[in-house]
Design an enzyme around this catalytic site. Structure first.
Site, PDB file in Angstrom:
ATOM      1  N   ASP A 171     -15.595 -12.038 -35.280  1.00  0.00           N
ATOM      2  CA  ASP A 171     -15.891 -12.603 -33.979  1.00  0.00           C
ATOM      3  C   ASP A 171     -16.414 -14.016 -34.191  1.00  0.00           C
ATOM      4  OD1 ASP A 171     -16.606 -12.780 -31.079  1.00  0.00           O
ATOM      5  OD2 ASP A 171     -16.289 -10.618 -31.178  1.00  0.00           O
ATOM      6  N   HIS A 242     -12.306 -15.516 -29.677  1.00  0.00           N
ATOM      7  CA  HIS A 242     -13.369 -14.955 -30.523  1.00  0.00           C
ATOM      8  C   HIS A 242     -13.151 -15.304 -31.994  1.00  0.00           C
ATOM      9  CE1 HIS A 242     -15.614 -12.709 -27.508  1.00  0.00           C
ATOM     10  NE2 HIS A 242     -14.478 -12.254 -27.005  1.00  0.00           N
ATOM     11  N   GLU A 309     -10.864 -12.025 -23.722  1.00  0.00           N
ATOM     12  CA  GLU A 309     -11.770 -13.149 -23.474  1.00  0.00           C
ATOM     13  C   GLU A 309     -11.328 -14.416 -24.222  1.00  0.00           C
ATOM     14  OE1 GLU A 309     -15.875 -10.710 -22.510  1.00  0.00           O
ATOM     15  OE2 GLU A 309     -15.487 -11.272 -24.591  1.00  0.00           O
ATOM     16  N   TRP A 450     -21.663  -2.538 -28.949  1.00  0.00           N
ATOM     17  CA  TRP A 450     -21.700  -3.972 -29.251  1.00  0.00           C
ATOM     18  C   TRP A 450     -23.119  -4.353 -29.657  1.00  0.00           C
ATOM     19  CZ3 TRP A 450     -16.991  -5.803 -29.627  1.00  0.00           C
ATOM     20  CH2 TRP A 450     -15.974  -5.217 -28.897  1.00  0.00           C
TER      21      TRP A 450
END
Length: 534
Positions: A171, A242, A309, A450
């Site tokens: 990420d 990410h 995202e 998460w």
């Protein structure tokens, strides 16, 4: 018998079978691996050797029955012995976990307690899972968890008959997998200078470097450890968004015509980062080289490529990205992302693997062979299933276990919706608007953990449990499809016994009365959502 997850059929009998120092383990042909695991799990707690037994009478007996499914099992216990029968190795492993529960919480300890006696009550149990994919996502990118903690988490999954570990390895905030052809991914990308404390609105930092990564041998060990417990590890390399940790390591991967990528470091914020991969042939090849090494380590059919995202602002501003859109005859940046994902769908398919991604991969058109992790609610999963794509249901409103467990001020760093143990127990993975054909494409369900607000295994324990036990029953058991019809009172009663198992396993779960003092984070700002999700 307070079993969790609840078995399909259960009948209690009279009496019990007592395990003694001379009790043996009879392994029929094909069950040798299961016998080895059962000894490894029961031996430390009971202090019993469970030597090989020539006959099933007076012993714990393992056998295969081809009439049963691979994960289906049967337990028959009485005064004369215990017989575990299954259609395959996974079923025998699940039978072994049920046997541990029948023996009592002390069966989960790593050394015998003084004076302990071991009795298996007389029962007949027939059991099989509802879903083939019963997963948990563990985010090791935002906060790195050492290998030993991942192995421990796998033991927790196995104890609850969960069979997929979705490992979120990369990420913006950290790259956690060694790639030998591209060493800077871990030399640079595995470390960040500091971390946010709580939600970004607090503007609070710890000014402490954070990082770590798994060598390829570490990951092979994790995969082998999981496989021994019949758990599949699905790796995630999140593209094309990410990816700031990768861009910090190799600036040429970013949109250099609009951003000075050489000035970027590994991101120290939480949230959605604007820095995304460019769409050049060189970047495609870079990702392919990463995936070539990923496939060498992870034998799983599915490989998760994220796809979530991914802000399009840099692509909109980039002459190179606009030229790529024109060259390919695409309509816009959404279709550009779809083209990117489709490339890797074909690439993985050519190597006998399947792509799975978050539901944003539906935007701009879904790759033909791709499966969808439906996280933004049910909508993406419903659309994908109706179109004939496989779906793993993991809506954030229901099974994001980083979300807070109660509305009180004592909850540590309160994030997202209030999702109580009862809320998770009443989660239904298959929405009623799917007909039978579409519902068959819901191949499973997954709870996601998460770790922006969890910096060690104790924090993960607190957020995951006991809710992961409720989720395990949702994923395994044949519960009423209407959530309101589920026997919450009965589950709560069974959980009273299950807490003892979690204690014996050393899980620092959230207790029903609330967090203990050391589990709180007073004064650390979260991001609560006070709306009640539907």
């Amino acid at each position: 018998m307070d079993l969790i997850p609840a078995p399909s059929r259960f009948r209690a009998g009279e009496g019990a079978f007592e395990l003694r120092p001379d009790t043996g383990l009879h392994a029929a042909p094909g069950t040798e691996r299961a016998a080895r695991r059962l000894r490894a799990e029961l031996g430390p707690a009971t202090g019993l050797d469970l030597p090989p037994a020539a006959a099933p009478e007076g012993a714990i007996a393992l056998e295969l029955d081809p009439a049963l499914g691979a994960e289906e099992y049967r337990i028959e216990a009485g005064a004369e012995g215990v017989r575990l029968t299954a259609g395959g190795g996974p079923g025998l492993a699940h039978a072994g976990q049920t046997l541990r529960q029948l023996l009592g919480p002390a069966a989960y300890r790593r050394a015998p307690l003084p004076g302990a006696e071991w009795r298996v009550p007389a029962v007949r149990i027939e059991d099989r899972p509802r879903f083939g994919w019963r997963g948990a996502l563990l985010d090791v990118s935002r906060h790195f968890l050492p290998k030993a903690d991942v192995l421990r988490f796998l033991d927790q999954l196995a104890a609850h008959k969960l069979n997929v570990l979705h490992l979120h390895l990369t990420d913006d905030q950290g790259w956690r997998i060694e790639i030998r052809r591209h060493p800077r991914l871990t030399e640079v990308g595995a470390w960040r200078e500091r971390s946010m404390v709580g939600f970004r609105a607090a503007d609070r930092r710890d000014d402490r470097p954070h990082g770590g990564y798994y060598t390829q041998d570490d990951l092979r060990e994790i995969v082998a450890y999981a496989a021994e417990r019949h758990i599949t590890v699905v790796p995630e390399i999140d593209v094309p968004g990410h990816m700031q940790a990768a861009i910090a390591a190799y600036p040429e991967l970013g949109n250099t015509d609009v951003v000075d990528t050489a000035a970027l470091g590994v991101w120290t914020d939480w949230g959605v980062c604007e820095n995304v991969l460019n769409v050049s042939d060189a970047t495609l090849r870079f990702v392919e080289e990463v995936l070539e090494e990923v496939l060498e380590i992870f034998p799983s059919t599915f490989v998760h490529l994220g796809g979530d995202e991914c802000p399009k602002d840099q692509w909109k501003a980039s002459p190179a990205a606009r030229a790529r859109i024109e060259e390919l005859g695409l309509a816009d940046e959404d279709e550009l992302q779809s083209w990117f994902i489709r490339h890797f769908d074909r690439w993985l398919a050519g190597r006998g693997r399947r792509l799975i991604g978050w539901d944003e991969i539906l935007e701009g058109g879904l790759a033909p062979g791709a499966a969808v992790s439906s996280w933004r609610g049910y909508e993406g999963g419903v659309a994908a299933a109706k179109a004939g794509h496989d779906v793993v249901m993991c809506p954030e409103q229901h099974v994001y276990l980083d979300h807070r467990q109660a509305g009180g001020e004592d909850e540590p760093i309160p994030v997202g919706y209030v999702r109580t143990l009862e809320d998770v127990y009443r989660f239904e993975p298959v929405p009623p608007e799917l007909d039978a054909d579409a519902a068959a494409h819901v191949i499973g369900t997954q709870a996601n953990i998460w770790t922006e607000f969890m910096d060690d295994a104790r924090d993960v324990d607190y957020r995951a449990f006991p809710r992961l036990a409720a989720f395990a029953e949702v994923a395994w058991s044949d519960l009423p499809r209407e959530p309101a019809a589920r026997d919450w009172a009965g589950f709560e009663q069974r959980m009273a016994a299950h807490y003892g198992r979690l204690d014996a396993l050393g899980v620092e779960y959230r207790r029903p009365e609330g967090p203990r003092p050391w589990q709180r984070r007073p004064g650390v700002l979260g991001r609560p959502n006070d709306n009640r999700p539907e």
